[in-house]
Design a protein around this motif. Structure first.
Motif, PDB file in Angstrom:
ATOM      1  N   ILE A 143       0.847  -1.198   0.000  1.00 46.79           N
ATOM      2  CA  ILE A 143       0.000   0.000   0.000  1.00 46.79           C
ATOM      3  C   ILE A 143       0.882   1.247   0.000  1.00 46.79           C
ATOM      4  CG2 ILE A 143      -1.827   1.227   1.207  1.00 46.79           C
ATOM      5  CD1 ILE A 143      -2.582  -1.370   2.582  1.00 46.79           C
ATOM      6  N   PRO A 144       0.658   2.179  -0.914  1.00 42.35           N
ATOM      7  CA  PRO A 144       1.514   3.387  -0.968  1.00 42.35           C
ATOM      8  C   PRO A 144       1.084   4.450   0.034  1.00 42.35           C
ATOM      9  CG  PRO A 144      -0.083   3.457  -2.743  1.00 42.35           C
ATOM     10  CD  PRO A 144      -0.318   2.147  -2.028  1.00 42.35           C
ATOM     11  N   PHE A 145       0.771   4.019   1.272  1.00 37.92           N
ATOM     12  CA  PHE A 145       0.358   4.947   2.314  1.00 37.92           C
ATOM     13  C   PHE A 145       1.536   5.187   3.258  1.00 37.92           C
ATOM     14  CE2 PHE A 145      -4.498   3.877   2.202  1.00 37.92           C
ATOM     15  CZ  PHE A 145      -4.546   4.357   0.904  1.00 37.92           C
ATOM     16  N   LEU A 146       1.453   6.253   4.040  1.00 32.27           N
ATOM     17  CA  LEU A 146       2.576   6.661   4.888  1.00 32.27           C
ATOM     18  C   LEU A 146       3.049   5.587   5.873  1.00 32.27           C
ATOM     19  CD1 LEU A 146       1.735  10.408   5.610  1.00 32.27           C
ATOM     20  CD2 LEU A 146       3.449   9.489   4.070  1.00 32.27           C
ATOM     21  N   PRO A 147       2.156   4.838   6.557  1.00 30.87           N
ATOM     22  CA  PRO A 147       2.670   3.820   7.493  1.00 30.87           C
ATOM     23  C   PRO A 147       3.597   2.804   6.827  1.00 30.87           C
ATOM     24  CG  PRO A 147       0.342   4.209   7.890  1.00 30.87           C
ATOM     25  CD  PRO A 147       0.686   4.934   6.614  1.00 30.87           C
ATOM     26  N   ALA A 148       3.242   2.378   5.610  1.00 32.99           N
ATOM     27  CA  ALA A 148       4.085   1.410   4.899  1.00 32.99           C
ATOM     28  C   ALA A 148       5.371   2.060   4.409  1.00 32.99           C
ATOM     29  CB  ALA A 148       3.316   0.797   3.732  1.00 32.99           C
ATOM     30  N   LEU A 149       5.267   3.272   3.878  1.00 31.78           N
ATOM     31  CA  LEU A 149       6.457   3.946   3.368  1.00 31.78           C
ATOM     32  C   LEU A 149       7.429   4.278   4.498  1.00 31.78           C
ATOM     33  CD1 LEU A 149       4.804   6.315   0.725  1.00 31.78           C
ATOM     34  CD2 LEU A 149       5.996   4.160   0.333  1.00 31.78           C
ATOM     35  N   LYS A 150       6.897   4.560   5.671  1.00 33.28           N
ATOM     36  CA  LYS A 150       7.758   4.813   6.838  1.00 33.28           C
ATOM     37  C   LYS A 150       8.545   3.552   7.189  1.00 33.28           C
ATOM     38  CE  LYS A 150       7.614   6.314  11.667  1.00 33.28           C
ATOM     39  NZ  LYS A 150       6.734   6.747  12.789  1.00 33.28           N
ATOM     40  N   ARG A 151       7.872   2.398   7.169  1.00 35.03           N
ATOM     41  CA  ARG A 151       8.566   1.146   7.496  1.00 35.03           C
ATOM     42  C   ARG A 151       9.603   0.783   6.442  1.00 35.03           C
ATOM     43  NH1 ARG A 151       4.616  -3.555   9.710  1.00 35.03           N
ATOM     44  NH2 ARG A 151       6.668  -4.531  10.068  1.00 35.03           N
ATOM     45  N   ARG A 152       9.441   1.318   5.247  1.00 37.49           N
ATOM     46  CA  ARG A 152      10.424   1.064   4.189  1.00 37.49           C
ATOM     47  C   ARG A 152      11.621   2.001   4.277  1.00 37.49           C
ATOM     48  NH1 ARG A 152       7.327   0.877  -1.460  1.00 37.49           N
ATOM     49  NH2 ARG A 152       9.506   0.754  -2.133  1.00 37.49           N
ATOM     50  N   GLY A 153      11.521   3.037   5.122  1.00 43.23           N
ATOM     51  CA  GLY A 153      12.667   3.918   5.305  1.00 43.23           C
ATOM     52  C   GLY A 153      12.541   5.281   4.662  1.00 43.23           C
ATOM     53  N   TYR A 154      11.355   5.618   4.164  1.00 41.83           N
ATOM     54  CA  TYR A 154      11.173   6.955   3.588  1.00 41.83           C
ATOM     55  C   TYR A 154      11.122   7.988   4.709  1.00 41.83           C
ATOM     56  CZ  TYR A 154      10.220   5.008  -1.028  1.00 41.83           C
ATOM     57  OH  TYR A 154      10.324   4.362  -2.245  1.00 41.83           O
ATOM     58  N   GLN A 155      11.794   9.126   4.487  1.00 45.31           N
ATOM     59  CA  GLN A 155      11.931  10.171   5.496  1.00 45.31           C
ATOM     60  C   GLN A 155      10.930  11.307   5.260  1.00 45.31           C
ATOM     61  OE1 GLN A 155      14.461   9.612   8.053  1.00 45.31           O
ATOM     62  NE2 GLN A 155      14.070   7.676   6.996  1.00 45.31           N
ATOM     63  N   PRO A 156      10.467  11.971   6.342  1.00 49.04           N
ATOM     64  CA  PRO A 156       9.497  13.058   6.194  1.00 49.04           C
ATOM     65  C   PRO A 156       9.941  14.148   5.221  1.00 49.04           C
ATOM     66  CG  PRO A 156       9.695  12.444   8.498  1.00 49.04           C
ATOM     67  CD  PRO A 156      10.764  11.681   7.763  1.00 49.04           C
ATOM     68  N   ASP A 157      11.226  14.500   5.268  1.00 46.95           N
ATOM     69  CA  ASP A 157      11.706  15.583   4.402  1.00 46.95           C
ATOM     70  C   ASP A 157      11.615  15.239   2.920  1.00 46.95           C
ATOM     71  OD1 ASP A 157      12.193  17.183   6.529  1.00 46.95           O
ATOM     72  OD2 ASP A 157      14.367  16.955   6.531  1.00 46.95           O
ATOM     73  N   ALA A 158      11.608  13.957   2.585  1.00 52.20           N
ATOM     74  CA  ALA A 158      11.475  13.574   1.175  1.00 52.20           C
ATOM     75  C   ALA A 158      10.102  13.978   0.644  1.00 52.20           C
ATOM     76  CB  ALA A 158      11.691  12.070   1.019  1.00 52.20           C
ATOM     77  N   PHE A 159       9.070  13.816   1.468  1.00 46.10           N
ATOM     78  CA  PHE A 159       7.714  14.203   1.054  1.00 46.10           C
ATOM     79  C   PHE A 159       7.588  15.723   0.993  1.00 46.10           C
ATOM     80  CE2 PHE A 159       7.354  10.055   3.093  1.00 46.10           C
ATOM     81  CZ  PHE A 159       6.666   9.337   2.125  1.00 46.10           C
ATOM     82  N   THR A 160       8.244  16.408   1.931  1.00 43.64           N
ATOM     83  CA  THR A 160       8.227  17.872   1.904  1.00 43.64           C
ATOM     84  C   THR A 160       8.874  18.390   0.624  1.00 43.64           C
ATOM     85  OG1 THR A 160       8.359  17.956   4.317  1.00 43.64           O
ATOM     86  CG2 THR A 160       8.943  19.953   3.123  1.00 43.64           C
TER      87      THR A 160
END
Length: 354
Positions: A143-160
Motif C-alpha cells: 500500500i503506498p500509504f505513509l505507514p508502509a512507506l515509513k517502514r520502508r525507510g522513507y523520510q518526512p523531508d522527502a515528502f516535503t
C-alpha cells in the motif's frame, strides 16, 4: 423561515426528545434567493441516535461539517486555513457562522488537487481489502500509504521536498505512480545516502571455489565518503558465496571480478580459477563485477521484504548483526533497506528503493 424565534426554540428542544432522525434539521438562515443553491439556508445540525464510540447514546444532536469547522477554527485560534479548492463554497458557508458570532474569520488559501495515476489511494477501498484479509493492515508494504512507506525507510523531508517541487497553486495536477516514486526516491536518497552504511547481501547464495586464490584481508569502508566510520574486514581464502543469479550467467573463458577482492576465470567443467587481484586488469578484459561473501559461520541469515510482498532470502555479512531495528542501510548493488525485525536466527529488512 418565518416562524417566530420562540417556536424555533421549542422545536430545537424537541430535537433532543421527540424528533427522530430525519424529522428535523437546524439550518443557518441566509438568503433564499442566493444564486448558488448550496448557500440557501444550509444545514448546520442533524439528529443521529446511533451509538458513538466515545459518547455512546449521550449525545443525539450533532453539528455538521461547516458549523463544526467554523467553531473549531475559532476556538483553536486558526489564522490561516489551507484547503483544497473544492472547499471554496464551504468557506462562504462558514463565514455566516463567523459573522453571526462576530468572530474574526481566518485567511483562507486554496490549492489544487494532485491526481495520482497508476496506484489506488482510496482509503475506503483499502479498508475493505484489509477487512477481507487481502492486506495485512494499513502498513502492508504493497500500500503506498505513509505507514508502509515509513517502514520502508522513507523520510518526512522527502515528502516535503516532493511537495515543494510540485509547487502550490489552484491548478489541478496529475502525476503517474512511476514519476511520483522516481522523484520521491531521488529526494529520499539525498537524505539517507550519507547516513546509510554499506553491507554485502548475497541472494540465494551459491558456494564457489576459486582455485589458487591467495589468502587475503579485504578491508572496505562502511561508507565510501566517510572513512571515520570504520571498515568492514573480510578474511578470504578460496571459498566464496555469490548470488545464484550471477552464477547462472557465468560464461566459459570469461573474466569476472569479486568486488574489491579478486579476478577469476570461469573455465571448462565449471572450473573457477584465480586470475589476479588488480582492478585495472579486469577493466581491460572483464565481463562483470559481483558482490560476494567469504564462506564463514559468522554470516547472518537475511530476508528482504519487497514492495510486492515477495521475500528475497540470502546471507549477509556479520556486521549486520550489530544493527538496531529501524536502522537504514544500503545493501550493495541491491538497494536501501530498513531493518524491520531482528531475531536470533535472521534479520528481516523492508526494501526501500535503489
Amino acid at each position: 423561515r418565518e416562524i417566530p424565534k420562540q417556536e424555533q426554540l421549542i422545536r430545537w428542544a424537541k430535537m433532543f426528545s421527540e424528533f427522530k432522525p430525519g424529522d428535523a434539521v437546524v439550518r443557518i438562515k441566509t438568503s433564499i434567493s442566493d444564486p448558488n443553491p448550496a448557500m440557501r439556508d444550509w444545514p448546520a445540525f442533524r439528529i443521529n441516535d446511533k451509538h458513538h464510540p466515545r459518547k455512546g447514546s449521550e449525545v443525539k444532536v450533532w453539528p455538521l461539517m461547516n458549523f463544526a469547522v467554523a467553531v473549531d477554527d475559532h476556538e483553536l485560534n486558526v489564522t490561516h486555513a489551507i484547503r483544497g479548492k473544492d472547499h471554496m463554497d464551504n468557506e462562504k458557508k462558514q463565514k455566516f457562522v463567523f459573522d453571526f458570532f462576530k468572530w474574526k474569520i481566518p485567511t483562507h488559501l486554496y490549492i489544487g488537487r494532485v491526481n495520482f495515476l497508476g496506484f489506488d489511494l482510496s482509503s475506503s477501498e483499502t479498508k475493505k481489502k484489509i477487512q477481507r484479509g487481502e492486506y495485512d493492515g494499513w502498513d502492508d508494504i504493497r500500500i503506498p500509504f505513509l505507514p508502509a512507506l515509513k517502514r520502508r525507510g522513507y523520510q518526512p523531508d522527502a515528502f516535503t521536498r516532493f511537495a515543494v517541487e510540485m509547487g502550490v497553486s489552484q491548478n489541478d495536477k496529475t502525476i503517474t505512480g512511476e514519476d511520483y516514486f522516481k522523484s520521491l526516491n531521488a529526494f529520499n536518497k539525498d537524505i539517507i545516502d550519507i547516513k546509510s552504511n554499506r553491507y554485502f547481501f548475497v541472494i540465494e547464495p551459491v558456494e564457489i571455489t576459486v582455485e589458487n586464490a591467495p589468502e587475503q584481508k579485504v578491508e572496505l569502508e562502511l561508507h565510501p565518503e566517510d572513512n571515520k566510520r570504520g571498515k568492514r574486514i573480510f578474511k578470504t581464502s578460496t571459498k566464496f558465496y555469490v548470488a545464484k543469479d550471477d552464477y547462472s550467467k557465468f560464461k566459459k573463458g570469461k573474466l569476472y571480478r569479486l568486488m574489491d577482492c579478486l579476478n577469476f576465470k570461469f573455465g571448462e567443467i565449471d572450473k573457477i580459477t584465480f586470475d589476479s587481484v588488480e582492478y585495472e586488469h579486469y577493466k581491460e578484459h572483464g565481463e562483470k563485477i559481483m558482490h560476494w561473501l567469504p564462506v564463514s559461520k559468522e554470516l547472518v541469515n537475511v530476508e528482504v521484504l519487497m514492495p510486492d510482498k515477495t521475500l528475497r532470502k540470502g546471507l549477509g555479512e556479520s556486521l549486520l548483526s550489530k544493527l538496531k531495528e529501524g536502522d537504514i542501510v544500503q545493501l550493495e548493488r541491491f538497494g536501501f533497506c530498513r531493518l524491520d525485525k531482528k531475531e536470533k536466527d535472521k534479520l528481516t529488512f523492508w526494501f526501500g528503493h535503489k
